[in-house]
Design an enzyme around this catalytic site. Structure first.
Site, mmCIF file in Angstrom:
data_model
loop_
_atom_site.group_PDB
_atom_site.id
_atom_site.type_symbol
_atom_site.label_atom_id
_atom_site.label_comp_id
_atom_site.label_asym_id
_atom_site.label_seq_id
_atom_site.Cartn_x
_atom_site.Cartn_y
_atom_site.Cartn_z
ATOM 1 C CG ASP A 190 31.607 42.837 33.842
ATOM 2 O OD1 ASP A 190 32.126 41.821 33.321
ATOM 3 O OD2 ASP A 190 31.957 43.208 35.067
ATOM 4 C CG ASP A 226 35.212 38.162 36.786
ATOM 5 O OD1 ASP A 226 34.714 37.490 37.764
ATOM 6 O OD2 ASP A 226 35.306 37.789 35.821
ATOM 7 C CE LYS A 244 41.652 32.606 37.491
ATOM 8 N NZ LYS A 244 40.566 33.301 36.550
HETATM 9 C C1 XBP Z 1 37.104 39.838 34.082
HETATM 10 C C2 XBP Z 1 38.380 39.537 33.620
HETATM 11 C C3 XBP Z 1 38.796 38.137 33.848
HETATM 12 C C4 XBP Z 1 39.024 37.552 34.959
HETATM 13 C C5 XBP Z 1 39.839 36.142 35.052
HETATM 14 O O1 XBP Z 1 36.859 41.305 33.416
HETATM 15 O O2 XBP Z 1 39.265 40.469 33.369
HETATM 16 O O3 XBP Z 1 39.877 37.904 32.927
HETATM 17 O O4 XBP Z 1 39.956 38.498 35.868
HETATM 18 O O5 XBP Z 1 39.095 35.223 34.125
HETATM 19 P P1 XBP Z 1 35.225 41.645 32.849
HETATM 20 P P2 XBP Z 1 39.818 34.247 33.443
HETATM 21 O O6 XBP Z 1 34.770 41.699 34.420
HETATM 22 O O7 XBP Z 1 35.402 42.887 32.459
HETATM 23 O O8 XBP Z 1 34.683 40.499 32.326
HETATM 24 O O9 XBP Z 1 41.166 33.682 34.050
HETATM 25 O O10 XBP Z 1 38.725 33.058 33.434
HETATM 26 O O11 XBP Z 1 40.026 34.717 32.086
HETATM 27 MG MG MG Z 2 33.998 43.379 35.444
#
Ligand code: XBP
Ligand code: MG
Length: 264
Positions: free
Chosen positions: A13, A15, A89
């Site tokens: 993953d 983020d 964004k």
């Molecule tokens: C990450 C997310 C993403 C980011 C925003 O979740 O939820 O939506 O917050 O990214 P994970 P975008 O770590 O579970 O993948 O604005 O590019 O969608």
């Molecule tokens: Mg995550």
């Protein structure tokens, strides 16, 4: 005893797992896009924590509007407006990262290099937009990833398993040949539903999440001189996650005998 399948790939993953990007990255970029569009929306750190229940930036904006600004959803061009806000964004987020915004979590760069050097294949399974991944990772680390599953590649985002299923299909590997790395309950649900044994490293917004089903929950991957803290799982006396520990975990999960593992 199940037949032994060697560990062949690691799926990460992004983020929260590779870097703690939400509060000081994504949130700031969302607010910059709202301000640029002349909107009154502004997400503080507390509210943003609640909005993270919904993965995906476009989906998150719609979720916020449902709760706080239902009139926004009544416009004839709502879909286009959300798309335009999200593009803005992403532009702000990439700029923020390029300005040197957000460091990788402890142990990430070390483990990626070590795993690639040991012949493990590397992949990404994330909800975020692909440009965001390339902006976060230095080019020399980005180049280590063979497959990047990101954003709208699949219709259903985490906690659906679809992005992990897609990555496994691209790798042409069964889930039993891989390990996944996640930081959130939604991410863990997705990886487990794809059949992937998963190690969780915590991030700022996920400390109180339910990580049932993860085979280990750690503060981070650890660095020499910066040991991880163990929330659950057997770390076999180690203070950081390295390829040797991943192989031990993988063989435990697959039921292979432990004595064939050479400890360092
Ligand atoms: C990450 C997310 C993403 C980011 C925003 O979740 O939820 O939506 O917050 O990214 P994970 P975008 O770590 O579970 O993948 O604005 O590019 O969608
Ligand atoms: Mg995550």
């Amino acid at each position: 005893m199940k037949p032994q399948i060697p560990l062949q790939a690691l799926i990460f993953d992004v983020d929260g797992t590779l870097a703690d990007t939400e509060r000081d990255g994504h949130r700031i970029a969302f607010n910059a896009a709202f301000a640029e569009a002349g909107m009154a929306w502004n997400w503080d750190a507390l509210l943003y924590g609640e909005l993270l229940a919904v993965t995906g930036g476009k989906e998150r904006m719609r979720f916020f509007a449902e709760q706080h600004d239902p009139a926004f959803l009544q416009q004839s061009d709502t879909d286009e407006r959300i798309k335009a806000l999200h593009a803005a964004k992403t532009r702000h987020y990439v700029k923020l990262l390029e300005a040197g915004g957000i460091p990788l979590q402890p142990g990430v760069a070390r483990l990626l290099r070590e795993a690639a050097g040991a012949g493990l294949r590397l992949a990404i399974a994330t909800t975020t937009t692909p440009e965001n991944v390339a902006a976060l990772l230095p080019a020399n680390l980005m180049a280590l990833f063979e497959i990047v599953g990101a954003g709208d590649t699949v219709a259903k985002k985490k906690p659906a398993p679809d992005i992990y299923d897609w990555v496994l299909a691209q790798l042409s590997l069964p889930a039993a040949a891989c390990l996944a790395f996640e930081d959130s309950a939604n991410g863990l649900k997705a990886s487990l539903a794809a059949g992937l044994p998963t190690v969780v490293t915590e991030s700022e917004y996920t400390l109180d999440h339910d990580f049932s089903g993860a085979f280990a929950v750690l503060s981070d991957l650890g660095e020499p001189g910066w040991p991880f803290q163990v929330r659950s799982g057997n770390v076999h006396g180690k203070s950081l996650v390295d390829v040797n520990l991943l192989k031990i975990w993988h063989e435990e999960i697959n039921g292979a005998p432990q004595q064939i593992i050479k400890q360092n």
